[in-house]
Design a protein around this motif. Structure first.
Motif, PDB file in Angstrom:
ATOM      1  N   LEU A 168       0.885  -1.175   0.000  1.00  0.00           N
ATOM      2  CA  LEU A 168       0.000   0.000   0.000  1.00  0.00           C
ATOM      3  C   LEU A 168       0.915   1.216   0.000  1.00  0.00           C
ATOM      4  O   LEU A 168       1.807   1.307   0.841  1.00  0.00           O
ATOM      5  CB  LEU A 168      -0.826   0.056   1.292  1.00  0.00           C
ATOM      6  CG  LEU A 168      -2.200  -0.543   1.338  1.00  0.00           C
ATOM      7  CD1 LEU A 168      -2.793  -0.361   2.735  1.00  0.00           C
ATOM      8  CD2 LEU A 168      -3.123   0.015   0.315  1.00  0.00           C
ATOM      9  N   VAL A 169       0.691   2.140  -0.918  1.00  0.00           N
ATOM     10  CA  VAL A 169       1.570   3.297  -1.007  1.00  0.00           C
ATOM     11  C   VAL A 169       0.799   4.566  -0.652  1.00  0.00           C
ATOM     12  O   VAL A 169      -0.375   4.713  -0.980  1.00  0.00           O
ATOM     13  CB  VAL A 169       2.209   3.400  -2.419  1.00  0.00           C
ATOM     14  CG1 VAL A 169       1.175   3.715  -3.480  1.00  0.00           C
ATOM     15  CG2 VAL A 169       3.309   4.426  -2.449  1.00  0.00           C
ATOM     16  N   ASN A 170       1.477   5.469   0.051  1.00  0.00           N
ATOM     17  CA  ASN A 170       0.904   6.779   0.374  1.00  0.00           C
ATOM     18  C   ASN A 170       1.008   7.634  -0.888  1.00  0.00           C
ATOM     19  O   ASN A 170       2.113   7.941  -1.349  1.00  0.00           O
ATOM     20  CB  ASN A 170       1.682   7.410   1.533  1.00  0.00           C
ATOM     21  CG  ASN A 170       1.058   8.690   2.023  1.00  0.00           C
ATOM     22  OD1 ASN A 170       0.274   9.328   1.322  1.00  0.00           O
ATOM     23  ND2 ASN A 170       1.407   9.079   3.239  1.00  0.00           N
ATOM     24  N   LEU A 171      -0.136   8.014  -1.431  1.00  0.00           N
ATOM     25  CA  LEU A 171      -0.149   8.755  -2.698  1.00  0.00           C
ATOM     26  C   LEU A 171       0.567  10.096  -2.601  1.00  0.00           C
ATOM     27  O   LEU A 171       1.094  10.596  -3.594  1.00  0.00           O
ATOM     28  CB  LEU A 171      -1.583   8.929  -3.185  1.00  0.00           C
ATOM     29  CG  LEU A 171      -2.292   7.622  -3.567  1.00  0.00           C
ATOM     30  CD1 LEU A 171      -3.775   7.846  -3.778  1.00  0.00           C
ATOM     31  CD2 LEU A 171      -1.647   6.988  -4.782  1.00  0.00           C
ATOM     32  N   SER A 172       0.638  10.668  -1.410  1.00  0.00           N
ATOM     33  CA  SER A 172       1.329  11.953  -1.261  1.00  0.00           C
ATOM     34  C   SER A 172       2.854  11.785  -1.303  1.00  0.00           C
ATOM     35  O   SER A 172       3.581  12.767  -1.382  1.00  0.00           O
ATOM     36  CB  SER A 172       0.908  12.653   0.028  1.00  0.00           C
ATOM     37  OG  SER A 172       1.381  11.956   1.155  1.00  0.00           O
ATOM     38  N   CYS A 173       3.330  10.550  -1.252  1.00  0.00           N
ATOM     39  CA  CYS A 173       4.778  10.288  -1.273  1.00  0.00           C
ATOM     40  C   CYS A 173       5.275   9.785  -2.625  1.00  0.00           C
ATOM     41  O   CYS A 173       6.448   9.436  -2.764  1.00  0.00           O
ATOM     42  CB  CYS A 173       5.133   9.272  -0.186  1.00  0.00           C
ATOM     43  SG  CYS A 173       4.843   9.886   1.480  1.00  0.00           S
ATOM     44  N   VAL A 174       4.382   9.722  -3.612  1.00  0.00           N
ATOM     45  CA  VAL A 174       4.782   9.260  -4.939  1.00  0.00           C
ATOM     46  C   VAL A 174       5.515  10.390  -5.645  1.00  0.00           C
ATOM     47  O   VAL A 174       5.009  11.501  -5.764  1.00  0.00           O
ATOM     48  CB  VAL A 174       3.553   8.814  -5.767  1.00  0.00           C
ATOM     49  CG1 VAL A 174       3.949   8.512  -7.209  1.00  0.00           C
ATOM     50  CG2 VAL A 174       2.886   7.612  -5.112  1.00  0.00           C
ATOM     51  N   ASP A 175       6.735  10.094  -6.107  1.00  0.00           N
ATOM     52  CA  ASP A 175       7.526  11.078  -6.838  1.00  0.00           C
ATOM     53  C   ASP A 175       7.328  10.902  -8.341  1.00  0.00           C
ATOM     54  O   ASP A 175       7.108  11.867  -9.063  1.00  0.00           O
ATOM     55  CB  ASP A 175       9.003  10.933  -6.456  1.00  0.00           C
ATOM     56  CG  ASP A 175       9.854  12.068  -6.985  1.00  0.00           C
ATOM     57  OD1 ASP A 175       9.350  13.204  -7.055  1.00  0.00           O
ATOM     58  OD2 ASP A 175      11.023  11.823  -7.340  1.00  0.00           O
ATOM     59  N   GLU A 176       7.402   9.654  -8.796  1.00  0.00           N
ATOM     60  CA  GLU A 176       7.169   9.352 -10.212  1.00  0.00           C
ATOM     61  C   GLU A 176       6.781   7.893 -10.335  1.00  0.00           C
ATOM     62  O   GLU A 176       6.961   7.107  -9.401  1.00  0.00           O
ATOM     63  CB  GLU A 176       8.393   9.664 -11.066  1.00  0.00           C
ATOM     64  CG  GLU A 176       9.647   8.919 -10.674  1.00  0.00           C
ATOM     65  CD  GLU A 176      10.866   9.327 -11.488  1.00  0.00           C
ATOM     66  OE1 GLU A 176      11.361   8.480 -12.263  1.00  0.00           O
ATOM     67  OE2 GLU A 176      11.310  10.484 -11.336  1.00  0.00           O
TER      68      GLU A 176
END
Length: 180
Positions: free
Chosen positions: A139-147
């Motif tokens: 599960l990834v935090n969408l605010s931490c996606v760089d690319e």
């Protein structure tokens, strides 16, 4: 509260003294102006004197609604977990991503890693909107996606995570919704 042994102010003091309960918004509607300063002691949001002006009534209840919604939003911004025998609140913006590992979830945070018993599927449901399932175990935090590419996500901390081809389309939709 006529006929009761306790008045509204006394009841408000009792409620504020109950630390173990979620504290309610208190608004006084009364015919007595003389207690208005006592309302500050119990942190009342409003004090309306009868006959109540409709505009004042609407303003006070609008403020109450805003306060409740704000508290609800604030609560959504933390994850409460049981860790090392205690409850721990972790701000969502401190979590980069989560990984499922043998009936446990590992949180990768700005302060390091935390491992605790949880189900990633339940977390996915609880945190939808800010977090997205990108792979069976992540599960990834969408605010931490760089690319991102079709096969991988790069986070702001430099970590790279696999992006499942089955999750790609859902991820892109969730990410674009989040960015709006």
């Amino acid at each position: 509260m006529d006929g009761n042994a306790i008045n509204g102010m006394g009841m408000a003091r009792q409620i504020r003294g109950m630390e173990q309960i979620k504290q309610p918004v208190i608004i006084f509607v009364t015919g007595y102006e003389k207690y208005v300063y006592d309302a500050f002691e119990v942190e009342a949001l409003g004090y309306l004197v009868k006959p109540v002006n409709e505009q004042k009534f609407a303003e006070v209840f609008s403020r109450a609604q805003d306060k409740i919604l704000s508290e609800t939003e604030q609560k959504k911004k933390t994850l409460l977990i049981q860790y090392a025998g205690a409850n721990k609140a972790i701000p969502l913006d401190h979590i980069y991503y989560m990984e499922s590992r043998k009936h446990k979830v590992v949180l990768y945070t700005k302060d390091g890693e935390l491992e605790y018993y949880a189900k990633i599927g339940e977390l996915e449901e609880e945190l939808q909107g800010q977090f997205c399932r990108i792979h069976k175990g992540y599960l990834v935090n969408l605010s931490c996606v760089d690319e991102y590419s079709k096969t991988e996500i790069m986070l702001t901390n430099g970590d790279k995570l696999p992006l499942s081809k089955y999750k790609y389309e859902d991820f892109v939709k969730a990410y674009l919704r989040f960015m709006q």
